[in-house]
Design an enzyme around this catalytic site. Structure first.
Site, short mmCIF file in Angstrom:
data_model
loop_
_atom_site.label_atom_id
_atom_site.label_comp_id
_atom_site.label_asym_id
_atom_site.label_seq_id
_atom_site.Cartn_x
_atom_site.Cartn_y
_atom_site.Cartn_z
N TYR A 120 -9.61 4.43 2.17
CA TYR A 120 -10.30 4.96 3.35
C TYR A 120 -11.73 5.46 3.16
CZ TYR A 120 -5.85 4.35 5.68
OH TYR A 120 -4.71 3.80 6.20
N PHE A 161 1.98 13.10 7.91
CA PHE A 161 2.21 12.47 9.23
C PHE A 161 1.82 11.00 9.21
CE2 PHE A 161 -1.89 14.78 9.29
CZ PHE A 161 -2.78 13.75 9.56
C1 LIG Z 1 -3.93 -1.25 3.21
C2 LIG Z 1 -3.94 -2.37 4.23
C3 LIG Z 1 -3.79 -1.78 5.64
C4 LIG Z 1 -5.26 -3.13 4.11
O1 LIG Z 1 -5.37 -4.08 5.16
P1 LIG Z 1 -6.29 -5.41 5.00
O2 LIG Z 1 -6.35 -6.05 6.34
O3 LIG Z 1 -5.81 -6.19 3.85
O4 LIG Z 1 -7.70 -4.77 4.64
P2 LIG Z 1 -9.13 -5.48 4.92
O5 LIG Z 1 -9.05 -6.94 4.60
O6 LIG Z 1 -9.63 -5.13 6.28
O7 LIG Z 1 -9.99 -4.72 3.84
C5 LIG Z 1 -11.11 -3.94 4.12
C6 LIG Z 1 -11.67 -3.48 2.81
O8 LIG Z 1 -10.75 -2.58 2.18
C7 LIG Z 1 -10.37 -3.05 0.88
N1 LIG Z 1 -8.96 -2.72 0.71
C8 LIG Z 1 -7.96 -2.94 1.56
N2 LIG Z 1 -6.80 -2.46 1.09
C9 LIG Z 1 -7.08 -1.90 -0.10
C10 LIG Z 1 -6.29 -1.25 -1.08
N3 LIG Z 1 -4.98 -1.06 -0.91
N4 LIG Z 1 -6.92 -0.80 -2.20
C11 LIG Z 1 -8.25 -0.99 -2.36
N5 LIG Z 1 -9.04 -1.60 -1.45
C12 LIG Z 1 -8.46 -2.06 -0.34
C13 LIG Z 1 -10.62 -4.54 0.94
O9 LIG Z 1 -10.82 -5.06 -0.34
C14 LIG Z 1 -11.88 -4.60 1.79
O10 LIG Z 1 -13.00 -4.22 1.00
P3 LIG Z 1 -14.48 -4.74 1.34
O11 LIG Z 1 -14.82 -4.22 2.70
O12 LIG Z 1 -15.30 -4.14 0.27
O13 LIG Z 1 -14.39 -6.23 1.31
C15 LIG Z 1 -2.77 -3.37 3.98
O14 LIG Z 1 -2.87 -3.87 2.68
C16 LIG Z 1 -1.40 -2.77 4.15
O15 LIG Z 1 -0.85 -2.81 5.23
N6 LIG Z 1 -0.83 -2.15 3.08
C17 LIG Z 1 0.49 -1.58 3.07
C18 LIG Z 1 0.62 -0.40 4.04
C19 LIG Z 1 -0.39 0.69 3.77
O16 LIG Z 1 -0.59 1.09 2.64
N7 LIG Z 1 -1.00 1.18 4.84
C20 LIG Z 1 -1.91 2.31 4.78
C21 LIG Z 1 -1.13 3.51 5.19
S1 LIG Z 1 -2.06 5.01 4.96
#
Ligand SMILES: CC(C)(COP(=O)(O)OP(=O)(O)OC[C@H]1O[C@@H](n2cnc3c(N)ncnc32)[C@H](O)[C@@H]1OP(=O)(O)O)[C@@H](O)C(=O)NCCC(=O)NCCS
Length: 401
Positions: free
Chosen positions: A121, A401
């Protein structure tokens, strides 16, 4: 490219929620969806679409969060998830962009979340803004350093009684510390006091501590009995123990620490300035382990900075960098507790994520400077900013949450 908009009906709501729910295992059933939608209304659940199909979602609870010296509307960001079939293609970025714009239009100056991973984030402007610790206290190390005169009386209450007895204690904690969100009656009922079937073997117990004619503390805990070689090896899990005064806090913890049978008392989400550090005779034996807690995002820098109180008078000019919310970008002058746009020379320059870290008082500007997260453009500016933003007690969010 992903299209993002709020869910329009219960079906879209469920499919957006499935973005994260699938990582936990089963999809939420109708009853769970119904319950959840009482806390997070339809229009606050954003769904990401590709080719007309939902492939992810992000929601936000409508919170009031305690900030230094008051409370502010705050988006409690939650249930963020992208289907594994569409990961790392920008769905999260599209969701975050749309959500932050929506929150800005709604006039919610801050957003806060618990991160599943610390790496996600920061790029969206969230800064690590509070710490929390977990403890494992062995029964033999549960003594207090000083004798405690017990003046209160503990008694079990039903969930129905807890509904009216617990909230005033929570409100007192919320007035005392930043980082707590106001709980609605529905939140109390659905998130704290419900006794779900899957916990039947080890149900939550609810206790109040009455002192000077009022309920001044409460605790929620569960017991996990176990005997090995005839000796109890039970675990006592404290889910929440809150006191409205120092005496009440000391007494409710004494009550918990004195419960028979447990070998290990476990509690998590405690603030790093918890009174147990000085109450216990052997705080080292708590095995306090620290991790990150709330992450805070200033959605509207001006309103957020003007919405908290400060520890001292004085002014500071801050140059804020915010690539995701351009309306925050530029110089802000904080003077007399109010923030406004300025053309004055900047004294500090930092990203909006670093400002989020400092916002509740858990992270000082000196700490940010030591980590290379803030630039000092005028001599003494870090020290002045620390004197302004510093706040005690430290922020505490007792619930994920
Ligand atoms: C985390 C999650 C929401 C990321 O979604 P995503 O659609 O793959 O993310 P995006 O493609 O939009 O990535 C945006 C940026 O964040 C980075 N990023 C995304 N997930 C990341 C992670 N887990 N760790 C590190 N970097 C991450 C991407 O590399 C990308 O970086 P950039 O802008 O420098 O290219 C997804 O992997 C997921 O659903 N994970 C499991 C559930 C979870 O952990 N949710 C968060 C709850 S707090």
């Amino acid at each position: 490219m992903f299209e993002v908009r709020p869910a329009r009906d219960q079906d879209e709501y469920g499919r957006a929620l499935y973005g994260v729910a699938q990582y936990f295992g089963a999809a939420p059933n109708e009853e769970q969806l119904e319950r959840f939608s009482k806390l997070l209304p339809l229009e606050r659940m954003h769904a990401a679409f590709e080719g007309g199909e939902i492939v992810g979602g992000a929601g936000s609870f409508p919170f009031d969060l305690s900030v230094p010296g008051g409370t502010l509307p705050c988006a409690g960001v939650t249930v963020v998830g992208v289907y594994p079939t569409h990961r790392r293609r920008g769905a999260l970025r599209a969701l975050m962009d749309a959500q932050l714009r929506d929150l800005h239009e709604r006039g919610e100056p801050i957003a806060a979340l618990w991160a599943s991973e610390e790496t996600i984030y920061g790029r969206f402007g969230y800064g690590l803004a509070a710490w929390a610790g977990q403890v494992r206290i062995k029964r033999e190390w549960n003594a207090y350093a000083r004798p405690l005169e017990r003046r209160g009386r503990a008694r079990f209450v039903t969930p129905e009684e807890a509904r009216t007895l617990f909230p005033p204690v929570w409100e007192a904690a919320l007035r005392e510390r930043p980082g707590l969100f106001r709980r609605t009656p529905a939140w109390w009922e659905l998130r704290r006091l419900r006794l779900p079937d899957e916990e039947k073997a080890n149900p939550k117990r609810f206790v109040v501590l009455e002192l000077d004619g009022s309920v001044l503390a409460y605790a929620i805990y569960r017991q996990f009995p176990n005997f090995e070689d005839g000796v109890s090896n039970a675990r006592l899990e404290v889910l929440e123990a809150i006191g409205a005064t120092p005496q009440a806090t000391a007494e409710i913890w004494r009550f918990l620490l004195d419960i028979d049978w447990y070998a290990t008392l476990e509690a998590s989400l405690l603030p790093v300035d918890h009174p147990l550090f000085l109450l216990l005779a052997t705080p080292r034996r708590m095995k306090f382990r620290v991790g990150d807690s709330l992450w805070v995002r200033l959605v509207d820098v001006g309103a957020a900075l003007s919405g908290r109180q400060y520890a001292s008078d004085g002014s500071i000019v801050i140059d804020v960098h915010d690539a995701v919310c351009p309306w925050n970008e530029g110089r802000w002058k904080l003077d007399g507790g109010k923030a406004s746009r300025t053309d004055d020379d900047a004294e500090l320059a930092l990203g909006v994520d670093a400002l989020g870290s400092a916002y509740l008082g858990a992270v000082s500007f000196s700490e940010l400077w030591n980590a290379g997260r803030v630039e000092e453009l005028a001599e003494g500016a870090i020290r002045r900013a620390d004197a302004l933003f510093c706040w005690r007690p430290l922020p505490w969010c007792p619930e994920i949450f």
